[in-house]
Design an enzyme around this catalytic site. Structure first.
Site, PDB file in Angstrom:
ATOM      1  N   GLU A 230       0.909  -1.027  -0.151  1.00  0.00           N
ATOM      2  CA  GLU A 230       0.047  -0.142  -0.073  1.00  0.00           C
ATOM      3  C   GLU A 230       0.985   1.198  -0.096  1.00  0.00           C
ATOM      4  OE1 GLU A 230      -3.189   0.020  -0.488  1.00  0.00           O
ATOM      5  OE2 GLU A 230      -3.359  -2.179  -0.292  1.00  0.00           O
ATOM      6  N   CYS A 264      -2.439   9.495   2.572  1.00  0.00           N
ATOM      7  CA  CYS A 264      -2.022   8.969   1.116  1.00  0.00           C
ATOM      8  C   CYS A 264      -2.683   9.227   0.124  1.00  0.00           C
ATOM      9  CB  CYS A 264      -1.455   7.525   1.430  1.00  0.00           C
ATOM     10  SG  CYS A 264      -2.910   6.425   2.093  1.00  0.00           S
TER      11      CYS A 264
END
Length: 486
Positions: A230, A264
């Protein structure tokens, strides 16, 4: 708490030379033995661990709020919204559907297997490693843990050493709630993580930067260990001329400056025409003032930069382009004001690295086609956003680009849905999680075909020799089913 006082914790070997050459060997052996015993496989055990994880959140709510405030300056409301409520939601979702996820999945059969039992069994991988980041130190640590526990794995959890207060709670308190024969927390920095990655794991889940993701993947490849990465990237946000600037400003400012921009999936830069920029700037100023007041530094709802290193990096980016809104900073508080930059050039540092802070650059384009060209010249982002009153513009942005996730006229809240996977593509990562996607990520999908030991005559047709008539029959019975036959 020492290693002797709690089996669920391995101490930071930088401060404890007594741990010897390999501080992880005994812990990993213990976890593998627990997995081999079958302890984690029953649904009852998995559910008990998930409930215990929920109790950890509930019992230590105030302690967690304090840790998040110390690490990132998070308000209670922001901590609840982004860390605790979302994680508790994942736990509740997993508990609700755990037994159905664990059931063998029947599959369609062809004529050759009509008398057989064909199904997919979801099995735990075994010993998994979860390496977590600092920006959402609870959510991005515990949500993957929910999937790993639900899938029946033993887990080594590596929280980030950068978010020190949260790491301390996870290391000292969380192991009291989970079965320590199949769960451990490992402390330390990059050196310790590197030594940990020398060991063989059955699955590795990493959240962090693409640079470190490459290191993790390289280490995993030595053992052929599957990984979920990720990662991040520069998330574009296209704003069409046909839009309501205040609506766009409200939504963009909310998820750009949430957690002081250290998210993010936040928009990393805006693409719009010069005309739209002129309308958007006062709207952004209005949104920032409404959210954080005339003096954002005194707002209880605006967080702080995680540490001095990141603060100095972000302050350096303030020199790119021209500051149109904000730009103030205070090193003593690690404070950077909600900032908008204009006249930004593609070659400047602010457009070459993921910002990960409360800075929003705006680049001018002539329209959607040029915006798509800019986006597609770059690495595939984790998230991509498009704002327009025209649904056709949003659909075009979706159809002609690639990203891990896409938001049309909205952002941020997709990460609260356990029904949708969160994950990148290409440079922004591989694999996804949340809800059942987490369970599937941490499960091996094993194809199973069970046949009767007798009735051998039925198999004769598939054995050689193969005259023409037999080939025709084989072609027929081995053809994929034309409809679902279970």
């Amino acid at each position: 708490m020492s290693c002797e006082e709690g089996k669920g914790l391995v101490k930071d070997s930088r401060s404890d030379p007594t741990l010897g050459m390999d501080p992880f060997e005994d812990t990993l052996r213990r976890l593998r033995e627990a997995f081999s015993s079958g302890l984690t496989r029953p649904a009852e055990f998995r559910a008990a661990q998930l409930k215990a994880l929920g109790s950890f959140l509930q019992d230590n709510r105030e302690l967690l709020h304090q840790a998040l405030a110390q690490d990132l300056g998070k308000s209670v409301a922001e901590s609840e919204m982004s860390e605790i409520i979302t994680t508790k939601g994942e736990i509740d979702w997993a508990l609700r559907y755990l037994r159905s996820w664990m059931k063998d999945e029947k599959v369609s059969k062809n004529l050759a297997t009509q008398l057989d039992s064909a199904f997919i069994r979801k099995e735990p991988f075994g010993l998994v490693l979860i390496i977590a980041p600092w920006n959402y130190p609870l959510n991005l640590t515990l949500v993957p843990l929910v999937g790993a526990l639900a899938a029946g794995n033993c887990v080594v959890l590596k929280p980030s050493e950068i978010s020190q207060s949260s790491e301390k709670v996870l290391a000292e308190v969380l192991p009291r709630y989970l079965d320590q024969s199949c769960f451990a927390v490992v402390l330390g920095g990059p050196e310790e993580t590197g030594r940990l990655l020398e060991h063989k794991f059955d699955y590795i889940f990493f959240t962090g930067s693409p640079r470190v993701g490459k290191i993790v993947m390289t280490a995993a490849s030595k053992h052929l260990t599957p990984v979920t990465l990720e990662l991040g990237g520069k998330n574009p946000c296209y704003v069409d001329d046909d839009c309501d600037p205040q609506t766009v400003a409200n939504r963009v400012a909310f998820f750009r400056y949430f957690n002081a921009g250290q998210t993010c999936v936040a928009p990393d830069y805006v693409l719009c025409s010069p005309e739209t920029q002129e309308r958007l700037l006062p709207a952004l100023q209005n949104a920032i003032t409404r959210f954080y007041g005339e003096d954002p530094r005194s707002s209880p709802d605006l967080g702080r930069i995680i540490n001095e290193k990141h603060f100095q990096r972000l302050r350096g980016l303030l020199g790119c382009g021209r500051v149109a809104i904000g730009g103030q900073s205070d090193e003593s508080e690690r404070y950077i004001a909600p900032t908008v930059l204009v006249d930004v050039q593609d070659a400047e540092p602010v457009m070459q690295e993921e910002i990960f802070g409360p800075i929003l650059p705006i680049m001018n384009v002539r329209g959607l086609d040029e915006a798509i060209d800019v986006i597609n010249r770059r690495e595939k982002p984790l998230a991509l956003y498009a704002f327009s009153n025209s649904s056709q513009v949003v659909k075009q942005a979706l159809a002609r680009t690639s990203s891990g996730i896409f938001g049309g006229n909205k952002g941020f809240f997709h990460v609260t849905l356990p029904t949708m996977p969160l994950g990148g593509v290409g440079h922004s990562g591989m694999g996804g999680y949340h809800g059942k996607f987490s369970f599937d990520t941490f499960s091996h999908h094993r194809s199973c075909l069970l046949s009767c030991a007798g009735l051998e005559k039925l198999n004769d047709i598939t054995y050689p020799p193969y005259p023409n008539w037999k080939q025709k029959v084989i072609n027929y019975i081995l053809s994929p089913p034309s409809c679902t036959i279970l």
